[in-house]
Motif scaffolding. Structure first.
Motif, mmCIF file in Angstrom:
data_model
loop_
_atom_site.group_PDB
_atom_site.id
_atom_site.type_symbol
_atom_site.label_atom_id
_atom_site.label_comp_id
_atom_site.label_asym_id
_atom_site.label_seq_id
_atom_site.Cartn_x
_atom_site.Cartn_y
_atom_site.Cartn_z
ATOM 1 N N ARG A 1 91.588 65.140 27.028
ATOM 2 C CA ARG A 1 90.507 65.894 26.401
ATOM 3 C C ARG A 1 90.711 67.408 26.567
ATOM 4 N N LYS A 2 91.225 67.805 27.720
ATOM 5 C CA LYS A 2 91.467 69.233 27.949
ATOM 6 C C LYS A 2 92.550 69.767 27.017
ATOM 7 N N ARG A 3 93.480 68.907 26.622
ATOM 8 C CA ARG A 3 94.559 69.345 25.723
ATOM 9 C C ARG A 3 94.200 69.199 24.248
ATOM 10 N N TYR A 4 93.509 68.093 23.895
ATOM 11 C CA TYR A 4 93.305 67.783 22.474
ATOM 12 C C TYR A 4 91.841 67.598 22.073
ATOM 13 N N GLY A 5 90.917 67.731 23.020
ATOM 14 C CA GLY A 5 89.518 67.477 22.680
ATOM 15 C C GLY A 5 89.348 66.024 22.275
ATOM 16 N N ARG B 1 88.937 74.726 17.886
ATOM 17 C CA ARG B 1 89.648 73.932 18.897
ATOM 18 C C ARG B 1 89.053 74.166 20.287
ATOM 19 N N TRP B 2 88.732 75.425 20.572
ATOM 20 C CA TRP B 2 88.133 75.715 21.872
ATOM 21 C C TRP B 2 86.795 74.999 22.017
ATOM 22 N N GLU C 1 85.765 72.321 20.405
ATOM 23 C CA GLU C 1 85.987 70.873 20.465
ATOM 24 C C GLU C 1 86.400 70.434 21.865
ATOM 25 N N ARG C 2 87.340 71.164 22.450
ATOM 26 C CA ARG C 2 87.790 70.804 23.804
ATOM 27 C C ARG C 2 86.649 70.935 24.813
ATOM 28 N N VAL D 1 85.358 67.693 26.863
ATOM 29 C CA VAL D 1 85.479 67.661 28.329
ATOM 30 C C VAL D 1 84.108 67.484 28.968
#
Length: 322
Positions: free
Chosen positions: A111-115, A260-261, A263-264, A268
């Motif tokens: 999740r931290k990498r791709y949400g 993206r930010w 979403e992640r 998370v």
């Protein structure tokens, strides 16, 4: 399981969404009930064994059982392909993901990498193509495929309760499964039908008291973090809708980075709150309790499949030397 879908794609068991939200999220319609039940074998009031509940919910003993079955298939295929003049690794099968592994289901690192995987899809899982196979010339590859799967047209159709699948009835893959369950149809039913039965419980899980309580705590946790969503699937859907309506069409890198930010951050927070409030565990407990509420014909079929699995497991253990 090598199966070709001919009608409707098999309903995948979406472990993450089902565990966190109590819903499968894979299909817009409820899977049809299994059409191969034999209710006369098990009275409606009969108590299902724990292995039957494990099979439907992919928890408890199921992961180790399935790993042993898959490992035995690999060994049997290895022997068969060797007789046909080809190499096939007799590898120990990986342990399948299970509903009772909450941290693996949530997978905070991912999740931290791709949400949620909306703006940037994670890389495909699974092993890369075997160098041995990719190194074969065209004729040898054709012969390999024939030895493994048999002639393309020699397949059997199996109604599993979530669509019809066509399974190979010839070749080393079919021979291995036949050695364990007697025939490829039985293997396909043992593999797919519990998934269909699991899917029939989806709509009821969010109404289970333990899940309702855990979800209430999840909402409080998310609100405190600035993300007031009613459910995990609503959080993901809100982002997916926003991305589909604007983000994907926006060519500005800054806007894409901002999405993206966001979403992640939400993904998370969703995962951390789910773990904190034990939401996956509550979903699993509710789902396991609901198995007994399946109609009598489905419980009868499940009891039959559990007996089939038990016999197959004994054979598999002999194959792998246990």
């Amino acid at each position: 399981m090598h199966a070709e879908v001919t009608h409707r794609p098999p309903r995948a068991v979406c472990l993450l969404v089902a565990a966190l939200a109590g819903l499968a999220g894979c299909s817009g319609s409820e899977p049809a009930g299994p059409a191969t039940a034999r209710p006369e074998r098990t009275p409606p009031a009969a108590r299902l064994p724990a292995a039957a509940v494990d099979m439907v919910t992919r928890s408890g003993t199921w992961p180790r059982t399935q790993q042993t079955l898959d490992t035995a298939v690999n060994e049997l295929v290895h022997r068969c392909m060797k007789r046909a003049g080809f190499a096939y690794p007799a590898a120990r099968a990986p342990l399948p993901e299970a509903f009772d592994d909450a941290e693996a289901l949530v997978d905070l690192d991912r999740r931290k990498r791709y949400g949620y995987g909306i703006a940037a899809r994670p890389p495909a899982a699974g092993p890369p193509p075997a160098p041995y196979y990719t190194g074969l010339d065209e004729d040898r590859r054709r012969r390999f495929d024939l030895a493994f799967s048999g002639p393309p047209g020699v397949k059997k159709e199996v109604e599993t309760g979530m669509g019809t699948v066509r399974v190979a009835d010839r070749g080393c893959g079919a021979e291995a499964r036949r050695r364990l369950t007697g025939d490829v149809v039985s293997w396909a039913r043992m593999y797919y039908v519990p998934q269909a039965l699991n899917g029939r419980l989806d709509a009821q899980v969010p109404r289970q008291p333990g899940y309702v309580s855990a979800l209430t705590g999840w909402r409080v946790c998310m609100t405190e973090r600035g993300h007031p969503f009613p459910t995990p699937e609503k959080a993901r859907k809100s982002l997916a809708d926003a991305y589909g309506n604007s983000g994907r069409k926006n060519a500005q890198l800054k806007a894409d980075d901002a999405f993206r930010w966001k979403e992640r951050a939400i993904a998370v927070a969703d995962g951390e709150c789910a773990l904190k409030m034990r939401l996956p565990q509550a979903a699993l407990a509710g789902r396991r309790a609901l198995v007994a509420s399946l109609p009598g014909k489905d419980r009868a079929l499940l009891a039959e499949l559990t007996r089939l699995q038990s016999a197959a497991l004994e054979r598999a253990e002999r194959v792998v030397g246990r």
